[in-house]
Design an enzyme around this catalytic site. Sequence first.
Site, PDB file in Angstrom:
ATOM      1  N   THR A  26      57.098 106.591  71.428  1.00  0.00           N
ATOM      2  CA  THR A  26      58.242 105.826  71.921  1.00  0.00           C
ATOM      3  C   THR A  26      57.812 104.555  72.647  1.00  0.00           C
ATOM      4  O   THR A  26      56.713 104.502  73.210  1.00  0.00           O
ATOM      5  CB  THR A  26      59.044 106.707  72.918  1.00  0.00           C
ATOM      6  OG1 THR A  26      59.960 105.896  73.630  1.00  0.00           O
ATOM      7  CG2 THR A  26      58.138 107.358  73.945  1.00  0.00           C
ATOM      8  N   TYR A  63      59.412 111.486  80.606  1.00  0.00           N
ATOM      9  CA  TYR A  63      59.538 111.434  79.146  1.00  0.00           C
ATOM     10  C   TYR A  63      58.431 110.561  78.551  1.00  0.00           C
ATOM     11  O   TYR A  63      57.654 111.008  77.686  1.00  0.00           O
ATOM     12  CB  TYR A  63      60.923 110.910  78.738  1.00  0.00           C
ATOM     13  CG  TYR A  63      61.008 110.548  77.280  1.00  0.00           C
ATOM     14  CD1 TYR A  63      60.830 111.523  76.299  1.00  0.00           C
ATOM     15  CD2 TYR A  63      61.243 109.230  76.874  1.00  0.00           C
ATOM     16  CE1 TYR A  63      60.874 111.189  74.954  1.00  0.00           C
ATOM     17  CE2 TYR A  63      61.290 108.897  75.539  1.00  0.00           C
ATOM     18  CZ  TYR A  63      61.105 109.880  74.575  1.00  0.00           C
ATOM     19  OH  TYR A  63      61.137 109.544  73.246  1.00  0.00           O
TER      20      TYR A  63
END
Length: 329
Positions: A116, A140
């Site tokens: 990501t 995350y």
Amino acid sequence: MRILVTGGAGYIGSHVVKALGEQGHELLVYDNLSTGHDWAVLYGKLVVGELEDSRLLNDAFQSFRPEAVLHFAASIQVEESVREPLRYYRNNVANTLNLLNAMDRHGVRNLIYSSTASVYGIPEKMPVVESMPLNPINPYGASKVMVEAVLRDIVQAKDFRYIALRYFNVAGADSRTRIGQAYSDATHLITRALKTAHGEFPKLSIFGTDYPTADGTCIRDYIHVDDLADAHIRALNYLTETGKTEIMNCGYGHGFSVKEVVTVAKKVTGIDFTVLETDRRAGDPPELIADSTKLRQLTGWQPRHDDLEFIIKTAWDWELKYKSNLAKK
Ligand code: UDP
């Protein structure tokens, strides 16, 4: 090729399964259906199970004998990761280690890993290139950085290679409206805007209008999920043809502000939904734009849906169909 796809019943995974299936690959989807759906798996076989369940995972490897693994299964909500870091590290790191162990035990050497843009944190320069420092600002992003580090070490030690694809802002849906985003608690901008247009929320909040951008709202690089799926197909071909490990950004290389997205969402839906300007959301970088030169040059990838109106239109068509299907149940 025989390909095992973790998280293949989820939003991005199911679009990649569709693209792989259309190319005639043999697929086994391994998914716990926590956010995915069995109806979203358009090709291949589905095993419902946890990555924690080493026995079930090993059975899947043993009977299916995959030649490559695509690993989508992960928890992906930034705010939730701040509230529940342990859950994120367990699901995104510990469960990935379990998967990597199974790959090692069964001699599977090819992996496409879903990473990501959150690994970069708040980048100092735009557009973002893969070699820039990794400074995640939430659990995350940190969980994805940790797995990238593990993968690097495995390549040094074993006959193993991978491509980590760092996704920017993924949006849109299958243009035939067979699959699309279907979470109960969607937090992403385009989905929130469309659900607001549909009446599911009374208003859309714009988180922050005092950013150092032209209109004061954050800028993101929105990529259509089918273009992202194509990037996976090309990355997999590159990996199996060259055997080379790479990290590649996935985005179009230009972005839109929150206000621009809202304007297009109103145009596409024809609904003038209520918008409220509120404070910034913690941890949002002002701008995130991908430099995707590497993906384009190494794999020949070319965007086919680089059009915000098309992206939002496919997401809206899907939203309407999904809601009407739910209503019928
Ligand atoms: N955003 C917003 N209202 C919302 C959801 C998101 O203003 O209801 C903003 C968010 O602050 C960010 C941008 O839209 O600047 C994109 O956020 P999203 O959650 O879609 O993706 P992210 O870039 O955080 O992965």
